[in-house]
Enzyme design. Structure first.
Site, PDB file in Angstrom:
ATOM      1  CB  SER A  45      -0.961  -0.043   1.198  1.00 47.01           C
ATOM      2  OG  SER A  45      -2.018   0.865   1.039  1.00 47.01           O
ATOM      3  CG  ASP A 159      -4.080  -1.968   0.500  1.00 48.31           C
ATOM      4  OD1 ASP A 159      -3.206  -2.526   1.189  1.00 48.31           O
ATOM      5  OD2 ASP A 159      -4.187  -0.729   0.400  1.00 48.31           O
TER       6      ASP A 159
END
Length: 364
Positions: A45, A159
């Site tokens: 991320s 993610d």
């Protein structure tokens, strides 16, 4: 990375954490101040973004930019959508990032880099180690419910924090022998206490901030509310005792990632973990980079000092004593404290390896 084949190969695994991710820049500052250059950096991320900037020697530009962001700037970067698997597409944000750091092919980076993403269909952990650097960053940053998934390498990717919030394993796969992990997912038990403390800290620091109408950011959001109806109101921070929509979404994801990170690092423990308490920083507090960088730099310096001292002890051959046969410059604290003085340390059997010079020759 040292040219000496005997040098300790240090890797850096940067965890997910939304706006807390700017804190990774503070870790990089601490490492640079100690003269440590990791040979590999990985991230999930926002950690993937900072890792990519570092691997391409562009973290200075990234830091300079994020320190200038205001709350209004942050909201202007959000491109909302009514279709797809998230509230925002992320195209405007990636365009802004691309204006600060140039894209590179991962294979051509001067420092080994890898990002983690999750395959939405199969749940597999995907290691992104080739192709466009910024595409890998975007694929790793699709926070569920917030950003739409990205179609990349014939997969829908979300993610990386969903499967591996602090990618220590990937760091070792890139060749690192000693892994420094930065976990920004604050344990739930301390999150609300940190949030209350952060509110007080923010209030105390307010006079130092550039003059900006308190409602300027929300005025922009109010224009969007004509299209988005009640959704925008739910994005505002909670004004009472209950959390807002984003707080619930982010809090739930951070709880999940904290548990996953602990489990993954228990199975493949890093050599050094930096876990700063940044629970007072919320999901969209990207305008508070100065604070995040400062807090983590201070804590990281202490942890890096432990690394240097530990390596000095662990890498000294058993029974080694000093002799007049060979010497190198080391530093030690003055008995009076504060100032340091240099001396020559003698070692038998020829020169000490560059690895130990690299790790133990810094001012502690």
């Amino acid at each position: 990375m040292s040219d000496n084949p005997g040098a300790l190969r240090i890797g850096l695994a940067l965890g997910s954490g939304s706006a807390r991710g700017w804190a990774h820049l503070g870790v990089l500052q601490a490492l640079e101040e100690r003269g440590i250059r990791p040979m590999a950096v990985t991230g999930a991320s926002v950690g993937a973004l900072v890792a990519a900037a570092y691997a391409s020697d562009q973290h200075g530009q990234l830091e300079e930019w994020v320190r200038t962001l205001t709350r209004v700037d942050v909201w202007r970067l959000l491109d909302t959508t009514f279709r797809g698997g998230g509230v925002m597409r992320g195209n405007r944000l990636m365009q802004a990032i691309g204006e600060q750091i140039a894209d590179r092919r991962i294979e051509d980076l001067p420092t080994a880099f890898g990002a983690v993403a999750a395959d939405l269909d199969t749940g597999e952990e995907i290691w992104l180690r080739n192709g466009s650097m910024l595409a890998a960053v975007r694929a790793s940053s699709g926070m569920p419910g917030l950003f739409t998934p990205m179609w990349h390498q014939e997969r829908w990717m979300i993610d990386g924090g969903v499967v591996n919030p602090v990618p220590v394993t990937l760091c070792r796969a890139l060749g690192a022998e000693y892994v420094i992990a930065v976990n920004l997912n604050v344990p739930v038990s301390s999150r609300w206490a940190s949030l209350k403390r952060g509110i007080r800290q923010t209030a105390a620091a307010a006079p130092e901030q550039p003059a900006e109408p308190a409602e300027a950011g929300w005025a922009l959001m109010d224009k969007w509310s004509e299209l988005m109806g009640g959704l925008v109101d739910s994005l505002r921070p909670a004004t009472g005792t209950g959390p807002g929509l984003f707080e619930v979404m982010a809090g739930s994801i951070h709880i999940m990632q904290d548990h996953i990170a602990r489990s993954r690092m228990a199975g493949d423990p890093p050599n050094l973990t930096i876990s700063p308490d940044l629970g007072h920083l919320q999901l969209m507090d990207f305008h508070r980079a100065d604070e995040a960088i400062r807090i983590v730099r201070e804590s990281a310096l202490n942890r890096v000092r432990e690394l240097l001292i530990g390596e000095r002890a662990s890498r000294r051959p058993a029974g080694q004593t000093r002799s007049a046969g060979d010497s190198r410059l080391v530093r030690e604290a003055s008995p009076r404290g504060g100032r340091r003085r240099s001396r020559r340390a003698e070692t038998p059997g020829g020169p000490i390896s560059e690895t130990r010079e690299t790790l133990t020759g810094f001012p502690l």
